[in-house]
Write an enzyme that holds these catalytic residues in place. Structure first.
Site, short mmCIF file in Angstrom:
data_model
loop_
_atom_site.label_atom_id
_atom_site.label_comp_id
_atom_site.label_asym_id
_atom_site.label_seq_id
_atom_site.Cartn_x
_atom_site.Cartn_y
_atom_site.Cartn_z
N SER A 19 0.88 -1.16 -0.07
CA SER A 19 0.11 0.03 0.07
C SER A 19 1.02 1.29 0.17
CB SER A 19 -0.92 -0.05 1.38
OG SER A 19 -1.36 1.14 1.62
N TYR A 79 -3.13 -1.01 9.83
CA TYR A 79 -3.20 -1.36 8.55
C TYR A 79 -1.65 -0.83 7.89
CZ TYR A 79 -4.44 -0.99 3.45
OH TYR A 79 -4.67 -1.00 2.33
P1 NDP Z 1 -11.83 -5.10 -1.71
O1 NDP Z 1 -12.32 -4.96 -0.21
O2 NDP Z 1 -12.45 -4.82 -2.98
O3 NDP Z 1 -11.21 -6.68 -1.67
C1 NDP Z 1 -10.63 -7.30 -0.48
C2 NDP Z 1 -10.72 -8.63 -0.92
O4 NDP Z 1 -10.13 -9.47 0.19
C3 NDP Z 1 -12.09 -9.22 -1.13
O5 NDP Z 1 -12.16 -9.76 -2.27
C4 NDP Z 1 -12.39 -10.20 0.07
O6 NDP Z 1 -13.17 -11.28 -0.37
C5 NDP Z 1 -10.97 -10.55 0.55
N1 NDP Z 1 -10.67 -11.01 1.69
C6 NDP Z 1 -10.79 -9.99 2.77
N2 NDP Z 1 -10.60 -10.67 4.04
C7 NDP Z 1 -10.38 -12.28 3.69
C8 NDP Z 1 -10.35 -13.29 4.19
N3 NDP Z 1 -10.21 -13.43 5.76
N4 NDP Z 1 -10.26 -14.32 3.78
C9 NDP Z 1 -10.19 -14.34 2.39
N5 NDP Z 1 -10.42 -13.28 1.48
C10 NDP Z 1 -10.68 -12.34 2.37
O7 NDP Z 1 -10.37 -4.32 -1.65
P2 NDP Z 1 -9.19 -3.86 -2.66
O8 NDP Z 1 -9.32 -4.65 -3.97
O9 NDP Z 1 -9.22 -2.43 -2.37
O10 NDP Z 1 -8.01 -4.42 -1.92
C11 NDP Z 1 -7.09 -5.43 -2.15
C12 NDP Z 1 -5.74 -5.29 -1.58
O11 NDP Z 1 -5.35 -4.35 -2.04
C13 NDP Z 1 -5.86 -5.32 -0.04
O12 NDP Z 1 -4.71 -6.02 0.66
C14 NDP Z 1 -5.87 -3.82 0.24
O13 NDP Z 1 -5.30 -3.46 1.70
C15 NDP Z 1 -4.81 -3.42 -1.05
N6 NDP Z 1 -4.80 -2.00 -0.94
C16 NDP Z 1 -6.00 -1.46 -1.56
C17 NDP Z 1 -5.91 0.00 -2.06
C18 NDP Z 1 -6.98 0.73 -2.50
O14 NDP Z 1 -6.95 1.87 -2.82
N7 NDP Z 1 -8.29 0.09 -2.78
C19 NDP Z 1 -4.71 0.69 -1.84
C20 NDP Z 1 -3.55 0.04 -1.30
C21 NDP Z 1 -3.77 -1.35 -1.08
P3 NDP Z 1 -14.50 -11.80 0.58
O15 NDP Z 1 -15.32 -10.68 0.35
O16 NDP Z 1 -14.88 -12.97 -0.32
O17 NDP Z 1 -14.01 -12.11 1.96
#
Ligand code: NDP
Length: 256
Positions: free
Chosen positions: A146, A159
């Site tokens: 991130s 985070y």
């Molecule tokens: P979303 O909320 O769209 O996606 C998060 C994903 O993580 C979901 O598909 C969810 O699936 C899955 N997830 C969460 N907890 C669990 C768990 N315990 N087990 C399995 N799956 C899990 O967020 P983003 O696409 O934005 O984030 C993706 C990554 O990118 C993360 O690591 C986030 O920290 C990182 N990130 C995002 C940024 C942004 O601006 N969006 C910036 C920097 C980093 P389900 O719903 O099926 O649990």
């Protein structure tokens, strides 16, 4: 350079949290290069919809349900992918959450929930998939960091700690597993329009406009912005690239 440099035909790419947001953007990139994608998530409906999206693009995908904070479930997942798909060639540790509270307010349970989901899961998944990758003669692990791998912020101490940890974990695995021909890299997304940040824009006043003002590309990122970096870090194009943390941020991290 030949087009085959990015060819992923016959490869299996596992993406945790691949059912939406950045994970799905990367999954679509792998599938476009010919990989079979394994979508891992908790929400079966979202995962089924993601598989449909990839299939309608002309790609191959399956969805396996697992909570990445459940060590036994991750072990079972690795075993299942070995027996049903022939093992993973690419692993993306992408699943992540945020709990937005300052350090004097966030509870220990909330801290642990964020660290377990964002950081410990990357360790547990990497360790579970490493033996099969080694047996295959190599592989690619991509961890999602991130901007908070670099910067601090008042509203996300757990985070930021998890995402800083991701970078050092990436470097450690890159050194440890180079002899196994496994390249381990991190991606540092800027501000990307996903479910995660739709919530942030409600919780953090002025965030939307501050991001626009600071990002040289003058826009929020979108999940499709991650298809290209997925193709690069997942393919032989990056065979001499390991231990890096690559911003995909429209210039956010270099703006003065
Ligand atoms: P979303 O909320 O769209 O996606 C998060 C994903 O993580 C979901 O598909 C969810 O699936 C899955 N997830 C969460 N907890 C669990 C768990 N315990 N087990 C399995 N799956 C899990 O967020 P983003 O696409 O934005 O984030 C993706 C990554 O990118 C993360 O690591 C986030 O920290 C990182 N990130 C995002 C940024 C942004 O601006 N969006 C910036 C920097 C980093 P389900 O719903 O099926 O649990």
């Amino acid at each position: 350079m030949t087009p085959r440099l990015f060819d992923l035909s016959g490869k299996v790419a596992v993406v945790t949290g691949g059912n939406g947001g950045i994970g799905l953007g990367m999954a679509r990139g792998f599938a476009a290069c010919g990989a079979t994608v394994v979508i891992v998530g908790r929400n079966a409906d979202k995962s089924a919809a993601a598989v449909k999206t990839i299939e309608s693009d002309g790609g191959n995908a399956v969805a396996f349900e697992a909570d990445v904070t459940d060590t036994a479930a991750v072990a079972a997942l690795a075993k299942r992918i070995q027996s049903e798909c022939g093992g993973a060639d690419i692993l993306v540790n992408n699943a992540g959450i945020n709990i937005r509270k300052p350090p004097d307010v966030i509870s220990l349970d909330e801290w642990k929930q964020v660290i377990d989901t964002n950081l410990t899961s990357a360790f547990v998944c990497s360790q579970a998939f490493h033996p099969a990758m080694k047996d295959k003669g190599g592989g690619k692990i991509i961890n999602i960091g991130s901007m908070l791998s670099i910067f601090g912020t008042s509203f996300a101490p757990a985070y930021a700690a998890s995402k800083g940890g991701i970078v050092q974990f990436t470097r450690s695995c890159a050194v440890a597993w180079a002899p196994d021909n496994i390249q381990v890299n991190a991606i540092l997304p800027g501000w990307i329009d996903t479910e995660l940040t739709q919530r942030a824009r409600i919780d953090v006043a002025g965030l939307h406009d501050r991001v626009l003002a600071r990002t040289p590309a003058a826009r929020w990122g979108v999940p499709d912005d991650f298809a290209g970096i997925a193709a690069f870090l997942g393919s032989s194009a990056s065979d001499f690239v390991t231990g890096t943390a690559i911003p995909v941020d429209g210039g956010y991290s270099i703006a003065g």
